[in-house]
Design an enzyme around this catalytic site. Structure first.
Site, PDB file in Angstrom:
ATOM      1  N   PHE A 149       0.807  -1.222   0.000  1.00 19.78           N
ATOM      2  CA  PHE A 149       0.000   0.000   0.000  1.00 19.78           C
ATOM      3  C   PHE A 149       0.838   1.267   0.000  1.00 19.78           C
ATOM      4  CE2 PHE A 149       0.810  -0.237   4.596  1.00 19.78           C
ATOM      5  CZ  PHE A 149       1.019   1.095   4.894  1.00 19.78           C
ATOM      6  N   LYS A 173      -1.384  -6.805  -9.477  1.00 19.43           N
ATOM      7  CA  LYS A 173      -2.348  -6.901  -8.360  1.00 19.43           C
ATOM      8  C   LYS A 173      -1.892  -5.891  -7.301  1.00 19.43           C
ATOM      9  CE  LYS A 173      -3.186  -8.110  -4.655  1.00 19.43           C
ATOM     10  NZ  LYS A 173      -3.500  -7.118  -3.583  1.00 19.43           N
ATOM     11  N   GLU A 176      -5.071  -3.576  -2.053  1.00 11.86           N
ATOM     12  CA  GLU A 176      -6.518  -3.301  -2.016  1.00 11.86           C
ATOM     13  C   GLU A 176      -6.832  -2.016  -1.258  1.00 11.86           C
ATOM     14  OE1 GLU A 176      -4.733  -5.557  -0.556  1.00 11.86           O
ATOM     15  OE2 GLU A 176      -5.528  -6.261   1.352  1.00 11.86           O
ATOM     16  N   SER A 226       5.140  -7.085   3.314  1.00 11.98           N
ATOM     17  CA  SER A 226       5.724  -7.433   4.613  1.00 11.98           C
ATOM     18  C   SER A 226       6.490  -8.758   4.509  1.00 11.98           C
ATOM     19  CB  SER A 226       4.615  -7.546   5.656  1.00 11.98           C
ATOM     20  OG  SER A 226       3.676  -8.506   5.222  1.00 11.98           O
ATOM     21  N   CYS A 281       9.555   1.669   3.497  1.00 15.02           N
ATOM     22  CA  CYS A 281      10.449   0.553   3.832  1.00 15.02           C
ATOM     23  C   CYS A 281      11.890   1.020   3.954  1.00 15.02           C
ATOM     24  CB  CYS A 281      10.351  -0.528   2.783  1.00 15.02           C
ATOM     25  SG  CYS A 281      11.043  -0.004   1.228  1.00 15.02           S
ATOM     26  N   GLU A 383       9.137  -4.691  13.075  1.00 15.69           N
ATOM     27  CA  GLU A 383       8.831  -3.549  12.210  1.00 15.69           C
ATOM     28  C   GLU A 383       7.533  -2.888  12.681  1.00 15.69           C
ATOM     29  OE1 GLU A 383       7.558  -4.343   8.132  1.00 15.69           O
ATOM     30  OE2 GLU A 383       8.665  -2.581   7.463  1.00 15.69           O
TER      31      GLU A 383
HETATM   32  P1  NAD Z   1       1.347  -6.665   3.011  1.00 13.92           P
HETATM   33  O1  NAD Z   1       2.359  -7.738   3.064  1.00 13.92           O
HETATM   34  O2  NAD Z   1       0.241  -6.675   3.995  1.00 13.92           O
HETATM   35  O3  NAD Z   1       0.636  -6.641   1.573  1.00 13.92           O
HETATM   36  C1  NAD Z   1       1.392  -6.629   0.374  1.00 13.92           C
HETATM   37  C2  NAD Z   1       0.563  -7.276  -0.726  1.00 13.92           C
HETATM   38  O4  NAD Z   1       0.280  -8.631  -0.375  1.00 13.92           O
HETATM   39  C3  NAD Z   1      -0.791  -6.591  -0.954  1.00 13.92           C
HETATM   40  O5  NAD Z   1      -1.032  -6.541  -2.344  1.00 13.92           O
HETATM   41  C4  NAD Z   1      -1.777  -7.507  -0.238  1.00 13.92           C
HETATM   42  O6  NAD Z   1      -3.044  -7.537  -0.868  1.00 13.92           O
HETATM   43  C5  NAD Z   1      -1.127  -8.876  -0.307  1.00 13.92           C
HETATM   44  N1  NAD Z   1      -1.348  -9.688   0.888  1.00 13.92           N
HETATM   45  C6  NAD Z   1      -1.587  -9.249   2.151  1.00 13.92           C
HETATM   46  N2  NAD Z   1      -1.684 -10.306   2.993  1.00 13.92           N
HETATM   47  C7  NAD Z   1      -1.500 -11.420   2.252  1.00 13.92           C
HETATM   48  C8  NAD Z   1      -1.472 -12.813   2.554  1.00 13.92           C
HETATM   49  N3  NAD Z   1      -1.652 -13.259   3.792  1.00 13.92           N
HETATM   50  N4  NAD Z   1      -1.237 -13.681   1.548  1.00 13.92           N
HETATM   51  C9  NAD Z   1      -1.046 -13.247   0.287  1.00 13.92           C
HETATM   52  N5  NAD Z   1      -1.063 -11.930  -0.051  1.00 13.92           N
HETATM   53  C10 NAD Z   1      -1.283 -11.033   0.908  1.00 13.92           C
HETATM   54  O7  NAD Z   1       2.144  -5.281   3.063  1.00 13.92           O
HETATM   55  P2  NAD Z   1       1.547  -3.826   3.148  1.00 13.92           P
HETATM   56  O8  NAD Z   1       0.977  -3.622   4.510  1.00 13.92           O
HETATM   57  O9  NAD Z   1       0.711  -3.526   1.963  1.00 13.92           O
HETATM   58  O10 NAD Z   1       2.887  -2.969   2.972  1.00 13.92           O
HETATM   59  C11 NAD Z   1       3.751  -2.679   4.035  1.00 13.92           C
HETATM   60  C12 NAD Z   1       4.908  -3.654   4.090  1.00 13.92           C
HETATM   61  O11 NAD Z   1       5.611  -3.662   2.861  1.00 13.92           O
HETATM   62  C13 NAD Z   1       5.940  -3.279   5.140  1.00 13.92           C
HETATM   63  O12 NAD Z   1       6.355  -4.445   5.781  1.00 13.92           O
HETATM   64  C14 NAD Z   1       7.072  -2.671   4.332  1.00 13.92           C
HETATM   65  O13 NAD Z   1       8.332  -2.740   4.932  1.00 13.92           O
HETATM   66  C15 NAD Z   1       7.010  -3.512   3.109  1.00 13.92           C
HETATM   67  N6  NAD Z   1       7.640  -2.845   1.975  1.00 13.92           N
HETATM   68  C16 NAD Z   1       8.833  -3.341   1.563  1.00 13.92           C
HETATM   69  C17 NAD Z   1       9.488  -2.740   0.506  1.00 13.92           C
HETATM   70  C18 NAD Z   1      10.811  -3.271   0.035  1.00 13.92           C
HETATM   71  O14 NAD Z   1      11.215  -2.887  -1.032  1.00 13.92           O
HETATM   72  N7  NAD Z   1      11.476  -4.135   0.762  1.00 13.92           N
HETATM   73  C19 NAD Z   1       8.911  -1.646  -0.147  1.00 13.92           C
HETATM   74  C20 NAD Z   1       7.683  -1.183   0.300  1.00 13.92           C
HETATM   75  C21 NAD Z   1       7.049  -1.797   1.368  1.00 13.92           C
END
Ligand code: NAD
Length: 486
Positions: A149, A173, A176, A226, A281, A383
């Site tokens: 997000f 994708k 959401e 994450s 991140c 985190e």
């Molecule tokens: P998230 O892991 O909750 O969601 C990321 C994506 O995965 C979304 O599209 C979501 O719909 C999907 N998703 C969520 N739960 C899922 C599950 N159980 N199974 C399969 N798919 C699932 O992350 P977020 O809250 O959207 O973003 C924040 C996180 O992203 C933080 O941990 C941040 O550090 C990380 N991030 C990392 C980088 C990097 O380059 N390393 C960059 C940006 C964000």
């Protein structure tokens, strides 16, 4: 009236309402839209469209693909303000932050315009009598990208432009929580001349992601989110024979040496830790400061800055920090502030209850600063992904370096110093993928590559730059011998 965000398959917008999710305006807390969750049937449709488009697109000469990407970059530049508004509307960050993030995505599109050069491979002439050896970089097929997000435009632009530049077709994708700007990104790509079916958009949550991970028609998955989800994505996609890169969470440390300029460091720490409400991140979330007196002096400089941060809706001029993305995320960050208090860290600034006037229902939080944080505490180990900075007091560089290196995450890190030798030692020894020397958010430029180490990545290939060419192509090496006609 809440809007419906469409999926886009084979160039057609599709709205489905079987399982709908709410989209919020984080500044007001109101539901402003809905997005449907793509199920197996819809994903099948997207994969079919992408497979069919692959036949022509993969054989379209790279210079022709580059022409379309040039036009795409031109349209993105023209529409940057509108894209930034869409980011702010659903994510909450300030318009200036949103615009800067879209620009970081456009920089990657810029790099993809050189795709004929990036794909040209190498040629070794006369490796034996009348024999040459050369390399080809060929597309994989249908690729999919799953984004978080926090950078709804930028991270999508890190993925699909390079994937299609290399001759693949794509299914995006997005998160959401803020899916609207990805619709506009794809509309603009089609306006630039990307043929129907080359980029498709499906929305959803875990249900949709799991269908993508297991789909036999998809050859590669690029994921950012994450660490827990990244690990799941990596495992599932690998079992289902896909190439996968999965980028995870972070806990970025900086080391502040006692010779650093305190004003510069205070400024860098405040902008890095609290910019985009800490939902980055690459944000610094732990400052390991060397020397007791120097730490006290730095805190004295930072405290009033944090207390006076201008917090409000991202659309308002002069606002430095917008709201968190959802109420659920707000509660998660708040729970960590409570945990930090219980664990015995010193709460120097508590922003957990801050609400700007007239926006009491928004997901706002002020900046929070903890001092005397210990490595055993959960607020140090885990985190938080919010506007919370932890200070760990350390006696010397070696102790600080050991802390950084022993942490399970290794995304970004930084050192602040005027001592070249300390900086050099840090860059050489630190266990993290992206290193800043007096640079608090060391995100590499578009013609380098992005990627962390340790539990911040589940794969060994970076995002954008030359690493992306490697990820989105298969290497083929041809050894040829031609004999004279007799
Ligand atoms: P998230 O892991 O909750 O969601 C990321 C994506 O995965 C979304 O599209 C979501 O719909 C999907 N998703 C969520 N739960 C899922 C599950 N159980 N199974 C399969 N798919 C699932 O992350 P977020 O809250 O959207 O973003 C924040 C996180 O992203 C933080 O941990 C941040 O550090 C990380 N991030 C990392 C980088 C990097 O380059 N390393 C960059 C940006 C964000």
């Amino acid at each position: 009236m809440p809007y419906d965000v469409p999926h886009i398959i084979n160039g057609q917008p599709i709205v489905i309402k079987e399982r709908n999710l709410n989209i919020y305006n984080p500044a007001t807390g109101e539901v402003i839209g809905h997005v449907g969750v793509a199920d197996q049937l819809l994903v099948d449709k997207a994969v079919k469209a992408a497979q069919s488009a692959f036949e022509t697109w993969s054989t379209t000469p790279p210079p022709q693909r580059a022409k379309i990407l040039f036009q795409y970059k031109f349209l993105l530049d023209q529409n940057i303000d509108q894209l930034a508004k869409l980011v702010t509307q659903e994510h909450g960050k300030t318009l200036a932050e949103a615009k800067a993030s879209v620009q970081r995505g456009i920089d990657v599109v810029d790099y993809t315009c050189g795709i004929p050069n990036h794909l040209k491979g190498s040629f070794a002439e006369e490796v034996a009598k009348d024999m040459d050896c050369y390399s080809l970089h060929q597309p994989l097929g249908v690729c999919a990208g799953i984004t978080p997000f926090n950078f709804p435009a930028m991270i999508a632009l890190w993925m699909f432009p390079m994937a299609i530049a290399c001759g693949n077709t794509f299914i995006l994708k997005p998160s959401e929580k803020d899916p609207s700007c990805s619709v506009r990104l794809i509309e603009l790509a089609m306006e630039a001349g990307v043929p129907k079916g080359v980029i498709n958009l499906v929305h959803g949550d875990k249900e949709t992601v799991d269908v993508l991970l297991m789909h036999p028609g998809i050859k590669a998955i690029s994921f950012v989110g994450s660490s827990a989800v990244a690990e799941h994505v990596h495992q599932t996609a690998t079992i289902h024979n896909k190439r996968v890169q999965a980028f995870g969470g972070a806990k970025n440390h900086c080391i502040v040496m006692p010779d650093a300029d305190p004003d510069q460091v205070a400024d860098a720490l405040v902008t890095s830790a609290y910019g985009s409400a800490g939902e980055r991140c690459m944000a610094l979330s732990v400052a390991t400061i060397i020397g007791e007196k120097f730490t006290d002096a730095l805190i004295a400089k930072m405290k009033p800055r944090i207390e006076q941060l201008k917090i409000g809706p991202g659309t308002e001029a002069g606002v430095e920090m917008g709201p968190l993305v959802t109420q659920q995320h707000w509660e998660r960050v708040k729970s960590y502030i409570d945990i930090g208090k219980q664990e015995g860290a010193t709460l120097v600034v508590d922003g957990s209850e801050y609400k700007p006037k007239n926006f009491e229902s928004g997901f706002f939080m002020g900046g929070t600063l903890f001092d005397h944080v210990k490595p055993s505490m959960r607020i140090y180990r885990e985190e938080i992904f919010g506007p919370v900075l932890s200070i760990v007091r350390t006696p010397d560089l070696n102790t600080a370096l050991k802390l950084v290196n022993e942490h399970e995450y290794g995304n970004g890190t930084a050192i602040f110093t005027r001592d070249g030798y300390a900086a050099r030692t840090f860059a050489e020894k630190v266990q993290a993928g992206m290193v800043g020397i007096n640079v608090p958010v060391p995100v590499p430029v578009a013609y380098q590559s992005f990627g962390g180490w340790k539990r911040s990545i589940f794969s060994d290939i970076g995002m954008y730059g030359s690493e992306a060419v490697r990820f989105y192509t298969k290497l083929k090496t041809v050894t040829q011998r031609w004999f004279p006609r007799t």
